[in-house]
Scaffold this motif. Structure first.
Motif, PDB file in Angstrom:
ATOM      1  N   THR A 238      -2.744  35.059  20.489  1.00 63.56           N
ATOM      2  CA  THR A 238      -2.168  34.418  21.666  1.00 63.56           C
ATOM      3  C   THR A 238      -2.963  34.814  22.912  1.00 63.56           C
ATOM      4  OG1 THR A 238      -0.687  36.218  22.326  1.00 63.56           O
ATOM      5  CG2 THR A 238       0.133  34.697  20.633  1.00 63.56           C
TER       6      THR A 238
ATOM      7  N   VAL B 279       1.027  36.223  27.462  1.00 62.75           N
ATOM      8  CA  VAL B 279       2.238  35.515  27.038  1.00 62.75           C
ATOM      9  C   VAL B 279       3.071  36.356  26.079  1.00 62.75           C
ATOM     10  CG1 VAL B 279       1.231  33.218  27.377  1.00 62.75           C
ATOM     11  CG2 VAL B 279       1.069  34.315  25.138  1.00 62.75           C
ATOM     12  N   ARG B 280       4.298  35.913  25.890  1.00 64.28           N
ATOM     13  CA  ARG B 280       5.213  36.568  24.954  1.00 64.28           C
ATOM     14  C   ARG B 280       5.662  35.547  23.910  1.00 64.28           C
ATOM     15  NH1 ARG B 280       8.514  41.131  27.518  1.00 64.28           N
ATOM     16  NH2 ARG B 280       9.820  40.580  25.770  1.00 64.28           N
ATOM     17  N   ILE B 281       6.062  36.042  22.769  1.00 63.49           N
ATOM     18  CA  ILE B 281       6.563  35.177  21.705  1.00 63.49           C
ATOM     19  C   ILE B 281       7.912  34.604  22.127  1.00 63.49           C
ATOM     20  CG2 ILE B 281       7.449  35.145  19.317  1.00 63.49           C
ATOM     21  CD1 ILE B 281       4.401  35.302  19.480  1.00 63.49           C
ATOM     22  N   ASP B 282       8.088  33.326  21.911  1.00 60.18           N
ATOM     23  CA  ASP B 282       9.362  32.637  22.123  1.00 60.18           C
ATOM     24  C   ASP B 282      10.045  32.592  20.756  1.00 60.18           C
ATOM     25  OD1 ASP B 282      11.264  30.424  22.048  1.00 60.18           O
ATOM     26  OD2 ASP B 282      10.454  29.830  23.997  1.00 60.18           O
TER      27      ASP B 282
ATOM     28  N   PHE C 270       9.173  30.269  17.475  1.00 56.79           N
ATOM     29  CA  PHE C 270       8.696  30.944  16.270  1.00 56.79           C
ATOM     30  C   PHE C 270       9.543  30.514  15.066  1.00 56.79           C
ATOM     31  CE2 PHE C 270       8.266  34.258  13.147  1.00 56.79           C
ATOM     32  CZ  PHE C 270       6.973  34.732  13.278  1.00 56.79           C
TER      33      PHE C 270
ATOM     34  N   ASP D 124      -2.435  30.439  18.701  1.00 60.47           N
ATOM     35  CA  ASP D 124      -1.420  29.861  19.577  1.00 60.47           C
ATOM     36  C   ASP D 124      -2.067  28.979  20.633  1.00 60.47           C
ATOM     37  OD1 ASP D 124       1.524  29.918  20.456  1.00 60.47           O
ATOM     38  OD2 ASP D 124       0.412  30.312  22.314  1.00 60.47           O
TER      39      ASP D 124
ATOM     40  N   SER E   8      -1.551  28.641  23.595  1.00 58.41           N
ATOM     41  CA  SER E   8      -1.787  29.288  24.896  1.00 58.41           C
ATOM     42  C   SER E   8      -3.256  29.650  25.097  1.00 58.41           C
ATOM     43  CB  SER E   8      -0.912  30.539  25.031  1.00 58.41           C
ATOM     44  OG  SER E   8      -1.236  31.500  24.028  1.00 58.41           O
TER      45      SER E   8
ATOM     46  N   ASP F  51       2.486  26.631  18.412  1.00 57.59           N
ATOM     47  CA  ASP F  51       3.010  26.826  19.760  1.00 57.59           C
ATOM     48  C   ASP F  51       4.240  27.711  19.636  1.00 57.59           C
ATOM     49  OD1 ASP F  51       3.853  26.746  22.371  1.00 57.59           O
ATOM     50  OD2 ASP F  51       4.393  24.613  22.355  1.00 57.59           O
TER      51      ASP F  51
ATOM     52  N   CYS G  89       4.752  30.553  21.911  1.00 58.96           N
ATOM     53  CA  CYS G  89       4.872  31.422  23.086  1.00 58.96           C
ATOM     54  C   CYS G  89       5.652  30.767  24.216  1.00 58.96           C
ATOM     55  CB  CYS G  89       3.480  31.820  23.575  1.00 58.96           C
ATOM     56  SG  CYS G  89       2.649  32.919  22.425  1.00 58.96           S
ATOM     57  N   LYS G  90       6.183  31.634  25.089  1.00 60.03           N
ATOM     58  CA  LYS G  90       6.916  31.171  26.280  1.00 60.03           C
ATOM     59  C   LYS G  90       5.940  30.666  27.306  1.00 60.03           C
ATOM     60  CE  LYS G  90      10.651  34.417  25.588  1.00 60.03           C
ATOM     61  NZ  LYS G  90      11.446  35.491  26.047  1.00 60.03           N
TER      62      LYS G  90
END
Length: 153
Positions: free
Chosen positions: A60, A64-67, A71, A112, A114, A150, A152-153
């Motif tokens: 990623t 970013v952070r995992i959503d 996921f 990802d 991102s 896709d 990530c937040k």
């Protein structure tokens, strides 16, 4: 040892000249960005998860952070990161150097969306004092990725 595995893999793929060995730590996104002199988002953070018993890697953008909802939509399971102490055993690289290069066989790699915000990104190269400078097309070619996701937040 992990750096050597990643180097061997990248050399076999024709990307040895893309490896950057650093004197400063690249163990975190912030450390890597500072050591490389790039934006934190350009660091291709490699995250390790378990899908049941199957380890997977997702690269990623560094910031970013995992959503969890996204996921679960893709992998049909709640995001569960591999515990710190098990990462090296299950992936082949220790935390701080996890990358898709020279990993244990049978580990799916995902990229990802991102990452597409940048033309060039910097994943680790097997240890916490290394990176690999790659365009997105080069990352696709050398990472052995399954598909773009896709998550990530």
């Amino acid at each position: 040892m992990s750096l050597e595995k990643a180097k061997k893999y990248l050399q076999e793929k024709g990307y040895a000249d893309h490896i950057i060995e650093l004197t400063d730590s690249s163990a975190t996104v912030q450390f890597a960005a500072k050591a490389l002199g790039v934006e934190p988002g350009m660091i291709a953070k490699t995250m390790s998860f378990l899908i049941g018993e199957q380890p997977i890697l997702i690269l990623t953008m560094g910031t970013v952070r995992i959503d969890n909802h996204k996921f679960k939509e893709i992998f049909h399971i709640k995001a569960k990161m591999i515990p710190f102490d098990n990462v090296e055993h299950l992936i082949g690289h220790a935390p701080g150097g996890v990358c898709p290069f020279g990993i244990l066989p049978g580990i799916p790699v995902y990229l990802d969306e991102s990452l597409k915000q940048y033309e060039t990104v910097y994943p680790a190269a097997g240890n916490d004092h290394s990176a690999v400078k790659l365009t997105i097309a080069e990352l696709e070619e050398v990472s052995g990725y399954e598909k773009w996701v896709d998550v990530c937040k």
